[in-house]
Design a protein around this motif. Structure first.
Motif, mmCIF file in Angstrom:
data_model
loop_
_atom_site.group_PDB
_atom_site.id
_atom_site.type_symbol
_atom_site.label_atom_id
_atom_site.label_comp_id
_atom_site.label_asym_id
_atom_site.label_seq_id
_atom_site.Cartn_x
_atom_site.Cartn_y
_atom_site.Cartn_z
ATOM 1 N N ARG A 98 38.290 38.418 25.140
ATOM 2 C CA ARG A 98 39.580 39.064 24.895
ATOM 3 C C ARG A 98 39.645 39.452 23.422
ATOM 4 O O ARG A 98 39.034 38.800 22.571
ATOM 5 N N ALA B 30 44.742 32.692 29.136
ATOM 6 C CA ALA B 30 44.675 34.113 29.492
ATOM 7 C C ALA B 30 44.419 34.990 28.271
ATOM 8 O O ALA B 30 43.938 36.106 28.402
ATOM 9 N N TRP C 116 37.873 27.904 26.459
ATOM 10 C CA TRP C 116 38.231 28.689 27.654
ATOM 11 C C TRP C 116 37.422 28.198 28.852
ATOM 12 O O TRP C 116 37.961 28.006 29.943
ATOM 13 N N ARG D 96 39.032 26.710 32.157
ATOM 14 C CA ARG D 96 38.851 27.442 33.409
ATOM 15 C C ARG D 96 38.187 26.583 34.475
ATOM 16 O O ARG D 96 38.497 26.670 35.660
ATOM 17 N N TYR E 241 40.541 24.669 36.546
ATOM 18 C CA TYR E 241 41.219 25.521 37.540
ATOM 19 C C TYR E 241 40.340 25.655 38.783
ATOM 20 O O TYR E 241 40.812 25.545 39.904
ATOM 21 N N HIS F 83 40.008 43.021 29.224
ATOM 22 C CA HIS F 83 38.792 42.255 28.915
ATOM 23 C C HIS F 83 38.236 42.826 27.613
ATOM 24 O O HIS F 83 38.564 43.947 27.226
ATOM 25 N N THR G 213 44.210 43.524 42.656
ATOM 26 C CA THR G 213 45.427 43.030 42.006
ATOM 27 C C THR G 213 45.220 41.687 41.297
ATOM 28 O O THR G 213 45.949 41.356 40.360
ATOM 29 N N ARG H 231 37.140 36.621 34.584
ATOM 30 C CA ARG H 231 38.544 36.369 34.253
ATOM 31 C C ARG H 231 39.436 36.478 35.480
ATOM 32 O O ARG H 231 40.663 36.445 35.375
ATOM 33 N N CYS I 35 41.839 36.087 38.547
ATOM 34 C CA CYS I 35 42.927 35.112 38.589
ATOM 35 C C CYS I 35 42.483 33.809 39.256
ATOM 36 O O CYS I 35 42.109 33.809 40.429
HETATM 37 C C1 HEM Z 1 50.683 37.337 43.168
HETATM 38 C C2 HEM Z 1 50.413 36.463 42.213
HETATM 39 C C3 HEM Z 1 49.415 36.648 41.098
HETATM 40 C C4 HEM Z 1 48.781 37.787 40.662
HETATM 41 C C5 HEM Z 1 48.929 39.202 41.203
HETATM 42 C C6 HEM Z 1 47.929 37.407 39.555
HETATM 43 C C7 HEM Z 1 47.094 38.284 38.872
HETATM 44 C C8 HEM Z 1 46.335 37.944 37.767
HETATM 45 C C9 HEM Z 1 45.507 38.875 37.011
HETATM 46 C C10 HEM Z 1 45.335 40.353 37.303
HETATM 47 C C11 HEM Z 1 44.945 38.185 35.998
HETATM 48 C C12 HEM Z 1 43.994 38.748 34.927
HETATM 49 C C13 HEM Z 1 42.611 38.876 35.481
HETATM 50 C C14 HEM Z 1 41.664 39.616 34.570
HETATM 51 O O1 HEM Z 1 41.813 39.564 33.327
HETATM 52 O O2 HEM Z 1 40.735 40.263 35.107
HETATM 53 C C15 HEM Z 1 45.384 36.814 36.122
HETATM 54 C C16 HEM Z 1 45.002 35.818 35.262
HETATM 55 C C17 HEM Z 1 45.411 34.518 35.393
HETATM 56 N N1 HEM Z 1 46.185 33.986 36.417
HETATM 57 FE FE1 HEM Z 1 47.028 34.996 37.936
HETATM 58 N N2 HEM Z 1 48.058 36.069 39.340
HETATM 59 C C18 HEM Z 1 48.945 35.557 40.258
HETATM 60 C C19 HEM Z 1 49.319 34.237 40.405
HETATM 61 C C20 HEM Z 1 48.821 33.193 39.664
HETATM 62 C C21 HEM Z 1 49.094 31.807 39.906
HETATM 63 C C22 HEM Z 1 49.930 31.273 41.071
HETATM 64 C C23 HEM Z 1 48.453 31.095 38.927
HETATM 65 C C24 HEM Z 1 48.366 29.604 38.707
HETATM 66 C C25 HEM Z 1 48.565 28.687 39.598
HETATM 67 C C26 HEM Z 1 47.756 32.058 38.074
HETATM 68 C C27 HEM Z 1 47.016 31.741 36.962
HETATM 69 C C28 HEM Z 1 46.341 32.650 36.166
HETATM 70 C C29 HEM Z 1 45.629 32.298 34.947
HETATM 71 C C30 HEM Z 1 45.520 30.909 34.328
HETATM 72 C C31 HEM Z 1 45.046 33.469 34.460
HETATM 73 C C32 HEM Z 1 44.188 33.650 33.197
HETATM 74 C C33 HEM Z 1 42.709 33.566 33.549
HETATM 75 C C34 HEM Z 1 41.756 33.854 32.388
HETATM 76 O O3 HEM Z 1 42.069 34.663 31.500
HETATM 77 O O4 HEM Z 1 40.653 33.271 32.395
HETATM 78 N N3 HEM Z 1 48.004 33.314 38.563
HETATM 79 N N4 HEM Z 1 46.205 36.698 37.218
#
Ligand code: HEM
Length: 529
Positions: free
Chosen positions: A78, A93, A101, A105, A108, A350, A417, A423, A425
């Motif tokens: 990032r 994130a 990180w 991760r 998770y 990213h 989505t 990275r 989700c």
């Molecule tokens: C409909 C619900 C959700 C959508 C659409 C969504 C979508 C996303 C997206 C697009 C990213 C970024 C991915 C990338 O950079 O390529 C992300 C990152 C993340 N999401 Fe979700 N998310 C959802 C629900 C959740 C839930 C329920 C949690 C935890 C229990 C969560 C935890 C995280 C975390 C911790 C990251 C950061 C990951 C990283 O940067 O390594 N998300 N999410």
């Protein structure tokens, strides 16, 4: 970053001005629409210049997979930004793909994978009783009810603490944090696009910069809250109490882990960030589902018919019924495709860490890389009439697969989505469960209709209008929500009355509730003697 080389070699994109690059044509809202226009005009991989920082837009599933996934080793960092630097840089994130990180991760993946996400089904299922009751009692407040629903589920999963009302101090504290972080991230990002201002501003001591003081204060407020929640979880463990949560897992599992122990700050950040990530993303997806049901009454009817015919009359549909409900599975994937809350791929692009070549272009190290979800999800090559809500567009055998949204074979994936690559989700399994259960139960209980104006005509709803933000959602719309019949209304009231027997005087679950419901995974959740 080498701007001159970049402009010469990578030229698929709009013309730039000196110094500002393309910043002057960036709209304040509707960035996904601007990205979409550029991608349609210049091709599936487009370069724009954010001041001194190059940004690469990816507009097809193939490009997203080729770069963010297949070359994930160099496409998963990032940008360093002022906002993420302040507060110690522990937000998973926002931080680069460093050791911290990886440790954050890892937990998770270990604790929120498809199998162990089932641990949290009791929370998700329980909260639907309150959601249905709230919608029955005050249907016009539906936005707030969805927010409370997902904020409470997120808080229980993250910290083992339920949130019973919109007026609860915890709810208010979180809403304030959301507001402050949105303002902070919005107002101060300009510094980040220019190397010199970034260098200077990052080094100004807090006492000489009101901007820095404000952001640091926002982060301090955040960590105070997370630390208090972690302290409560620690005390529960010390007292031998059984309140399962992601925090509890991190406290008990990461300690002494050969893969690397999380620092107390990383534990607090991981839990807090899970809570925040689990709120608007899920509630806005549910709002979009309601919008789709109002706009597409035949889909609403068909989905409800499936529930009525496949599920026994005395049972509410749940996650365990998903294999019986192919149309509902299609509704879930289609909602996520049709109205993604992550229109431009998530909280931050990213970042590419090494020069790379793709389609004859040279992509420079340091460039941000955007998964343009809106464009990819609406690619007419993959989805006919992409702006129509059509739950039948996905293969039934595909949606039957758990985690189909993030399946390895990108050509079968129903949308992007949840992001892509390293990275992607890590909460997608939790999210799928929350939204699927809620969608089924909403249709079991209610009918959704357009609101009528004074002349009795339906008030139009703009199908493609979004409210922008770190997490996007449908622009405000009105609708009528009414119980299907008096028998359903009675059942909803009875269900919530009975559910309250599992709550203590603070509206949190009793320990008995956990002990009774936790069967999926014993592991560290077994009561400590
Ligand atoms: C409909 C619900 C959700 C959508 C659409 C969504 C979508 C996303 C997206 C697009 C990213 C970024 C991915 C990338 O950079 O390529 C992300 C990152 C993340 N999401 Fe979700 N998310 C959802 C629900 C959740 C839930 C329920 C949690 C935890 C229990 C969560 C935890 C995280 C975390 C911790 C990251 C950061 C990951 C990283 O940067 O390594 N998300 N999410």
């Amino acid at each position: 970053m080498r701007p001159i080389e970049f402009i010469l070699i990578f030229y698929a994109g709009p013309p730039t001005l000196p110094v500002v690059g393309n910043l002057h044509v960036f709209p304040k809202t509707g960035i996904h629409i601007q990205y979409d226009k550029w991608l349609k005009e210049y091709g599936p991989v487009v370069s724009v210049q954010m001041g001194g920082r190059p940004l690469i837009l990816l507009g097809t599933a193939t490009a997203v997979s080729d770069l963010l996934e297949k070359r994930g080793a160099i496409y998963s960092s990032r940008w360093s930004t002022f906002f993420s630097h302040c507060g110690g840089g522990n937000n998973i994130a926002l931080r680069p793909n460093d050791d911290g990180w990886r440790r954050q991760r890892k937990i998770y993946h270990v604790r929120l994978n498809a199998k162990l996400s089932n641990n949290y089904l009791p929370y998700q299922t329980f909260e639907t009783s309150k959601l249905l009751f709230d919608l029955l009692e005050s249907p016009s407040g539906f936005r707030k009810h969805f927010e409370r629903f997902t904020i409470s589920i997120g808080c229980t999963i993250a910290f083992g603490r339920r949130i019973d009302s919109f007026e609860s101090p915890l709810m208010k504290a979180l809403m304030e944090l959301f507001h402050r972080s949105l303002q902070a991230s919005k107002h101060y990002q300009l510094f980040d696009f220019f190397g010199l201002t970034r260098y200077i501003v990052h080094r100004i001591p807090e006492r000489f910069s009101s901007v820095k003081a404000e952001i640091e204060d926002m982060w301090r407020g955040q960590y105070n809250l997370w630390d208090q929640m972690v302290a409560t979880a620690k005390k529960q463990i010390a007292d031998g109490k059984f309140y399962p949560s992601f925090t509890r897992d991190m406290l008990t599992q990461s300690a002494g882990s050969p893969k690397g122990e999380l620092t107390p700050r990383e534990i607090a950040a991981n839990a807090g960030d899970a809570w925040m990530a689990a709120t608007d993303t899920q509630s806005n997806s549910l709002l979009s589902f309601i919008k789709a049901m109002v706009l597409y009454p035949e889909a609403q009817e068909r989905a409800r018919r499936e529930i009525d015919t496949k599920i026994a009359a005395d049972k509410l549909p749940g996650w365990e019924d998903r294999l019986e409900l192919p149309y509902m599975r299609g509704c879930m994937e289609e909602t996520l495709r049709w109205a993604p809350t992550t229109l431009t791929g998530g909280p931050m692009p990213h970042m590419l860490t090494k020069d790379d070549y793709y389609m004859g272009y040279r992509l420079p190290a340091g460039a941000g890389v955007v998964n343009c979800v809106w464009t990819v999800n609406n690619d007419p090559e993959r989805f006919s009439n992409p702006r129509e809500f059509d739950p039948l567009r996905f293969e039934e055998t595909g949606t039957a697969i758990e985690g189909f949204s993030v399946i390895n074979d990108y050509s079968r994936r129903p949308h992007v989505t949840f992001g892509a690559g390293r990275r992607i989700c890590p909460g997608s399994h939790v999210a799928e469960r929350t939204v699927f259960i809620a969608m089924c139960r909403l249709l079991w209980a209610f009918e959704f209709h357009p609101k009528l104006d004074a002349k009795g005509k339906p008030i139009p709803i703009d199908r493609d209008a979004f409210e922008p933000g770190l997490v996007a959602g449908p622009a405000p719309f009105d609708c009528i929500i009414k119980p299907r019949n008096q028998e359903k209304a009675r059942k909803i009231r009875d269900m919530w009355k009975k559910a309250q027997e599992s709550l203590d005087e603070d509206g949190n679950y009793t320990e008995e509730f956990f002990l009774k419901n936790w069967t999926a995974d014993k592991g560290p959740m077994v009561k400590q003697e």
